[in-house]
Scaffold this motif. Sequence first.
Motif, PDB file in Angstrom:
ATOM      1  N   ILE A 270      13.128  -1.732   6.782  1.00 42.01           N
ATOM      2  CA  ILE A 270      12.144  -1.483   7.839  1.00 42.01           C
ATOM      3  C   ILE A 270      12.778  -1.736   9.203  1.00 42.01           C
ATOM      4  CG2 ILE A 270       9.990  -2.330   8.853  1.00 42.01           C
ATOM      5  CD1 ILE A 270       9.066  -2.860   5.920  1.00 42.01           C
ATOM      6  N   CYS A 271      13.520  -2.825   9.313  1.00 42.91           N
ATOM      7  CA  CYS A 271      14.177  -3.155  10.577  1.00 42.91           C
ATOM      8  C   CYS A 271      15.176  -2.064  10.965  1.00 42.91           C
ATOM      9  CB  CYS A 271      14.860  -4.513  10.466  1.00 42.91           C
ATOM     10  SG  CYS A 271      15.548  -5.093  12.024  1.00 42.91           S
ATOM     11  N   GLN A 272      15.912  -1.560  10.003  1.00 44.43           N
ATOM     12  CA  GLN A 272      16.887  -0.513  10.299  1.00 44.43           C
ATOM     13  C   GLN A 272      16.191   0.761  10.768  1.00 44.43           C
ATOM     14  OE1 GLN A 272      19.503   0.495   7.077  1.00 44.43           O
ATOM     15  NE2 GLN A 272      20.428   2.172   8.191  1.00 44.43           N
ATOM     16  N   LEU A 273      15.058   1.097  10.157  1.00 46.44           N
ATOM     17  CA  LEU A 273      14.350   2.325  10.518  1.00 46.44           C
ATOM     18  C   LEU A 273      13.595   2.210  11.829  1.00 46.44           C
ATOM     19  CD1 LEU A 273      12.891   3.301   7.029  1.00 46.44           C
ATOM     20  CD2 LEU A 273      14.734   4.454   8.274  1.00 46.44           C
ATOM     21  N   THR A 274      12.961   1.065  12.056  1.00 47.49           N
ATOM     22  CA  THR A 274      12.063   0.935  13.204  1.00 47.49           C
ATOM     23  C   THR A 274      12.561  -0.015  14.279  1.00 47.49           C
ATOM     24  OG1 THR A 274      10.830  -0.921  12.259  1.00 47.49           O
ATOM     25  CG2 THR A 274      10.094   1.311  11.668  1.00 47.49           C
ATOM     26  N   GLY A 275      13.524  -0.867  13.934  1.00 45.04           N
ATOM     27  CA  GLY A 275      13.971  -1.881  14.878  1.00 45.04           C
ATOM     28  C   GLY A 275      13.062  -3.101  14.916  1.00 45.04           C
ATOM     29  N   HIS A 276      12.016  -3.090  14.121  1.00 46.00           N
ATOM     30  CA  HIS A 276      11.046  -4.191  14.098  1.00 46.00           C
ATOM     31  C   HIS A 276      11.347  -5.128  12.939  1.00 46.00           C
ATOM     32  CE1 HIS A 276       7.112  -6.115  13.228  1.00 46.00           C
ATOM     33  NE2 HIS A 276       7.117  -6.233  14.533  1.00 46.00           N
ATOM     34  N   HIS A 277      11.566  -6.392  13.257  1.00 48.66           N
ATOM     35  CA  HIS A 277      11.828  -7.396  12.223  1.00 48.66           C
ATOM     36  C   HIS A 277      10.503  -8.024  11.802  1.00 48.66           C
ATOM     37  CE1 HIS A 277      13.919 -10.473   9.954  1.00 48.66           C
ATOM     38  NE2 HIS A 277      13.136 -11.357  10.533  1.00 48.66           N
ATOM     39  N   ILE A 278      10.291  -8.131  10.502  1.00 44.49           N
ATOM     40  CA  ILE A 278       9.080  -8.743   9.971  1.00 44.49           C
ATOM     41  C   ILE A 278       9.385 -10.201   9.656  1.00 44.49           C
ATOM     42  CG2 ILE A 278       7.388  -8.711   8.111  1.00 44.49           C
ATOM     43  CD1 ILE A 278       7.977  -5.714   7.823  1.00 44.49           C
ATOM     44  N   ASP A 279       8.617 -11.087  10.231  1.00 43.80           N
ATOM     45  CA  ASP A 279       8.818 -12.517  10.034  1.00 43.80           C
ATOM     46  C   ASP A 279       8.163 -12.956   8.722  1.00 43.80           C
ATOM     47  OD1 ASP A 279       9.103 -15.252  10.215  1.00 43.80           O
ATOM     48  OD2 ASP A 279       7.711 -15.479  11.904  1.00 43.80           O
ATOM     49  N   PRO A 280       8.968 -13.394   7.729  1.00 41.63           N
ATOM     50  CA  PRO A 280       8.387 -13.829   6.456  1.00 41.63           C
ATOM     51  C   PRO A 280       7.392 -14.977   6.604  1.00 41.63           C
ATOM     52  CG  PRO A 280      10.758 -13.562   6.237  1.00 41.63           C
ATOM     53  CD  PRO A 280      10.431 -13.424   7.690  1.00 41.63           C
ATOM     54  N   ASP A 281       7.602 -15.849   7.598  1.00 40.90           N
ATOM     55  CA  ASP A 281       6.655 -16.947   7.816  1.00 40.90           C
ATOM     56  C   ASP A 281       5.284 -16.424   8.251  1.00 40.90           C
ATOM     57  OD1 ASP A 281       8.562 -18.849   7.109  1.00 40.90           O
ATOM     58  OD2 ASP A 281       9.202 -19.145   9.183  1.00 40.90           O
ATOM     59  N   ALA A 282       5.270 -15.408   9.110  1.00 42.58           N
ATOM     60  CA  ALA A 282       4.005 -14.823   9.549  1.00 42.58           C
ATOM     61  C   ALA A 282       3.293 -14.154   8.378  1.00 42.58           C
ATOM     62  CB  ALA A 282       4.239 -13.825  10.694  1.00 42.58           C
ATOM     63  N   VAL A 283       4.066 -13.475   7.547  1.00 43.21           N
ATOM     64  CA  VAL A 283       3.481 -12.831   6.367  1.00 43.21           C
ATOM     65  C   VAL A 283       2.938 -13.883   5.417  1.00 43.21           C
ATOM     66  CG1 VAL A 283       3.935 -11.334   4.381  1.00 43.21           C
ATOM     67  CG2 VAL A 283       4.906 -10.780   6.614  1.00 43.21           C
ATOM     68  N   ALA A 284       3.663 -14.998   5.256  1.00 47.27           N
ATOM     69  CA  ALA A 284       3.189 -16.100   4.400  1.00 47.27           C
ATOM     70  C   ALA A 284       1.846 -16.613   4.900  1.00 47.27           C
ATOM     71  CB  ALA A 284       4.235 -17.218   4.379  1.00 47.27           C
ATOM     72  N   GLU A 285       1.706 -16.751   6.218  1.00 49.35           N
ATOM     73  CA  GLU A 285       0.425 -17.193   6.801  1.00 49.35           C
ATOM     74  C   GLU A 285      -0.688 -16.192   6.502  1.00 49.35           C
ATOM     75  OE1 GLU A 285      -0.691 -19.891   8.507  1.00 49.35           O
ATOM     76  OE2 GLU A 285       1.217 -20.928   8.324  1.00 49.35           O
ATOM     77  N   LEU A 286      -0.402 -14.910   6.670  1.00 48.56           N
ATOM     78  CA  LEU A 286      -1.414 -13.880   6.395  1.00 48.56           C
ATOM     79  C   LEU A 286      -1.849 -13.897   4.930  1.00 48.56           C
ATOM     80  CD1 LEU A 286       0.022 -10.853   8.408  1.00 48.56           C
ATOM     81  CD2 LEU A 286      -2.137 -12.035   8.834  1.00 48.56           C
ATOM     82  N   ILE A 287      -0.893 -14.025   4.043  1.00 46.18           N
ATOM     83  CA  ILE A 287      -1.207 -14.040   2.607  1.00 46.18           C
ATOM     84  C   ILE A 287      -2.028 -15.270   2.253  1.00 46.18           C
ATOM     85  CG2 ILE A 287      -0.173 -14.315   0.314  1.00 46.18           C
ATOM     86  CD1 ILE A 287       2.092 -12.443   1.307  1.00 46.18           C
ATOM     87  N   ALA A 288      -1.623 -16.420   2.784  1.00 47.72           N
ATOM     88  CA  ALA A 288      -2.361 -17.658   2.502  1.00 47.72           C
ATOM     89  C   ALA A 288      -3.788 -17.561   3.026  1.00 47.72           C
ATOM     90  CB  ALA A 288      -1.644 -18.855   3.129  1.00 47.72           C
ATOM     91  N   HIS A 289      -3.935 -16.994   4.214  1.00 50.65           N
ATOM     92  CA  HIS A 289      -5.287 -16.825   4.785  1.00 50.65           C
ATOM     93  C   HIS A 289      -6.132 -15.884   3.921  1.00 50.65           C
ATOM     94  CE1 HIS A 289      -8.389 -16.718   7.838  1.00 50.65           C
ATOM     95  NE2 HIS A 289      -8.364 -15.390   7.764  1.00 50.65           N
ATOM     96  N   ALA A 290      -5.528 -14.810   3.473  1.00 53.12           N
ATOM     97  CA  ALA A 290      -6.251 -13.844   2.622  1.00 53.12           C
ATOM     98  C   ALA A 290      -6.683 -14.467   1.290  1.00 53.12           C
ATOM     99  CB  ALA A 290      -5.395 -12.611   2.392  1.00 53.12           C
ATOM    100  N   LEU A 291      -5.856 -15.363   0.769  1.00 57.82           N
ATOM    101  CA  LEU A 291      -6.195 -15.995  -0.492  1.00 57.82           C
ATOM    102  C   LEU A 291      -7.277 -17.071  -0.330  1.00 57.82           C
ATOM    103  CD1 LEU A 291      -2.697 -16.391  -2.170  1.00 57.82           C
ATOM    104  CD2 LEU A 291      -4.566 -14.892  -2.899  1.00 57.82           C
ATOM    105  N   GLY A 292      -7.461 -17.507   0.923  1.00 62.65           N
ATOM    106  CA  GLY A 292      -8.510 -18.511   1.196  1.00 62.65           C
ATOM    107  C   GLY A 292      -7.994 -19.874   0.982  1.00 62.65           C
TER     108      GLY A 292
END
Length: 191
Positions: free
Chosen positions: A169-191
């Motif tokens: 994704i980073c190579q295609l778009t230049g946007h780096h996805i932060d695994p910590d931010a994703v971890a927060e989103l997943i934890a929030h979604a799980l409640g």
Amino acid sequence: MYRQTARTRILDAAEELFSGGGYDATPTARIAELAGVPKGLLFHYFPRKIDVLISLVDERTLVTEHDAEDAEDAVERGAAAAPGDAAGALSRLARRLPLHASPAMRRILFREADTHLSVRERLGRLNAEIITRARFALELAMLGGRGDAARLEAAAATFAAVLLYQESICQLTGHHIDPDAVAELIAHALG
């Protein structure tokens, strides 16, 4: 000593060339030239060109059983230290999981998975291993998993996708996805 060094140079050269132009566009003569070895020595180690690709994928995208056990132990210790912290458990997993795949190797995996069954199978095994570890981390952090199994599996698969696909994704778009931010989103979604 020389043979190990020459073999490593061959794999290094192949990794660079395959990630840049692709497997099919890379002649073995170019690999040998970049590695600084005679072409015959390349074929001594790798009788067919496909053997170079298979060795690269198997050796450079490896999560060994020992590495996985170390990661599992680290996740278990981390989750036990902070029960209820699913985001922290996933973040620790992302930092400790020994996913030995450079950005170049990830490009090779995704490019060659469409045309080479052995690469597709390795990518599938890597994905399954990361999902297993993420689900384990979530179950521990959530004290046996408060959510249903399907939600935990979806959360683990989402996190695995981020870990494996972020380089592409980073190579295609230049946007780096932060695994910590994703971890927060997943934890929030799980409640």
